[in-house]
Every structure is written in C-alpha cells, then in structure tokens.
Design an enzyme around this catalytic site. Sequence first.
Site, mmCIF file in Angstrom:
data_model
loop_
_atom_site.group_PDB
_atom_site.id
_atom_site.type_symbol
_atom_site.label_atom_id
_atom_site.label_comp_id
_atom_site.label_asym_id
_atom_site.label_seq_id
_atom_site.Cartn_x
_atom_site.Cartn_y
_atom_site.Cartn_z
ATOM 1 C CD GLU A 22 0.204 -0.585 3.521
ATOM 2 O OE1 GLU A 22 0.890 -0.612 4.582
ATOM 3 O OE2 GLU A 22 0.706 -2.092 2.622
ATOM 4 N NE ARG A 48 5.184 1.516 5.962
ATOM 5 C CZ ARG A 48 5.384 2.648 5.503
ATOM 6 N NH1 ARG A 48 4.135 3.791 5.589
ATOM 7 N NH2 ARG A 48 6.583 2.785 4.296
ATOM 8 N N GLY A 51 1.247 2.734 14.066
ATOM 9 C CA GLY A 51 0.456 3.753 13.235
ATOM 10 C C GLY A 51 1.152 5.166 13.427
ATOM 11 C CG ASP A 53 2.774 4.540 8.844
ATOM 12 O OD1 ASP A 53 1.536 5.242 9.961
ATOM 13 O OD2 ASP A 53 1.582 4.169 8.225
ATOM 14 C CD GLU A 235 -2.472 12.013 8.301
ATOM 15 O OE1 GLU A 235 -2.049 10.672 8.500
ATOM 16 O OE2 GLU A 235 -2.476 12.643 6.536
#
Length: 282
Positions: A22, A48, A51, A53, A235
């Site tokens: 991904e 990853r 979280g 990452d 974000e």
Amino acid sequence: MDHLTPTGLSRYYSPVEEKCPEVEAGYYEENYLPVNDPEFCKNDRAERESGWDMTGRYGYKCCDYNPVDLNCYLYKYEKDLAHMYREVEGADSSNAKKWDQKAQERKELINKYCWNEEKGMYVDYNFKEERQSDYESMATFAPLWAGVADEEQAAKVMANLDKFEMDHGLATSSEDSAKHSVGKQWDHPTGWAPLHILAAKGMRNYGYNSDADRVSVKLLDTITSNFDKAGGILEKYNVEEGTADVEVGYGNQVGFGWTNAAFLELHHDMSKQAKAQLERMG
C-alpha cells in the site's frame, strides 16, 4: 507469542518479509531504503502497524522495541476487561482478578523498563540491546492517560511539557528528524490530533487542567484558523508555524475522522473559560 518479548512487555511485529504493497509508489526508492532486506521489511511493517508511519522513534528497528504507548494501551485494555467481568460476574469474579493481575504486572514492567528517572520521562525500551531509547516523544504522556504513572512521575513528565508545546499545539517529538535524515511526518514539528487527546486527558487525570485547556485551545485554534485556506479539517498540522503545510509522507489529507473527533472531544473537556477564549480567538 511473537508480540510478547523477554521483558514481559509487548512489541509491534510482522513476520512478513516483503515490502508493504500500500506504500506510495517510489517511496522506498526515493529514500534509499533496502526493500530487498527481509529484516528491514519486517521492521517497516511493524512500524506501520504502530500507526507512527514513519517516525524517528525506532530507527527502522521497530521490532526491537517495547513501545511505552503500546503497553499502556494494553494495560488499559486489561483494566477494562477486569471491569467488564466484575460487571457481569460480580465483585468476586475470578476472571476480573486474572485481568487485574495481568494489568498490575504490566504496570510494574512499564515502570521498570520505560521510566527514565533522570529525564523524568517515559521512553521506549530496546529489549534487544537492553537499553532505553533516547528519543523523546509524545508517547511519554500515555502512562498519564492510562493511569500507570504515580503523582510524582506525572509531575516530572509535566515538567517536560515545554519540550513538545509549541505556539500552535503539541509537536510529536522534541526534535526534528530532518536534522539527521529525511523528515518524517510523525516527528517534530508535526502535530497530530489523537496525541493531543492522549496528552490532554492524561493531564486532566492528574489535575493539570489549566495545562490541558491551554494545549487544547492551541490545537483547536490552529484547526479553525486553517479551515478556509485548507478546504476543511486536515489530518496533521505544523504546530511550530501554525499552518497545514506538512509536506512529508503521503501528503496532508482532508477530512480525516480522527481530527474531527479530536476537535469535539477536546472541546467537550475544556473549561468554560477555555471555550470562551477559543471563541474570542476565532
């Protein structure tokens, strides 16, 4: 058992020895990362899974660490399971006692391996090298959120708040990873909404309500100040400059649910005075 380590604490781990499908095209090549190395791929996937990452916390060796925040989350799960068993089976529930015991053991191990008395902070523990990490991150507030710290430890963590508190919110780490290598989005000066919840609620657990109000106002003002220019709630934010200009990783995403939720949660917990201050700033 791959997630449980010899210290008795847990880690993030992946047995898969291939690069993550991904990940945006060209990322590994542009950053000169050894995607043909099976060990690198396992560590990359574990990071990853965390979280975070990507971050400077682990130096691409995530599988070697007992992350303090992960173990605090597991401690909280164990306490919650004990509570639920007491609700269902009564105060004398043997299952509740079992989970209380697991939680107590994990709490003692977190304080044994992850508390740094000299710094007055919680850090990650490298169980392979048998040493504490020198990387300072917002994960130090996880023990306050989970109730693992005692009052003295909480006070010492709070004395380090200025390492993370910027003019526009809390930075993820005390130092910018770009000083050493490629910049990473889970490092200073990026601010992430979920970590503000973790920190603010942890502060309130130990009575540091004015500090929690102050950092909450800073982040919420940053979000609202950038709303029109950014075209929505994003974000992540640059809490040093108070902008949404964060040019690392896969870019800054519009409409991320955790920032929306964090805005509501932080606002809900704020005092009337802090809410009035935010309204005046807006």
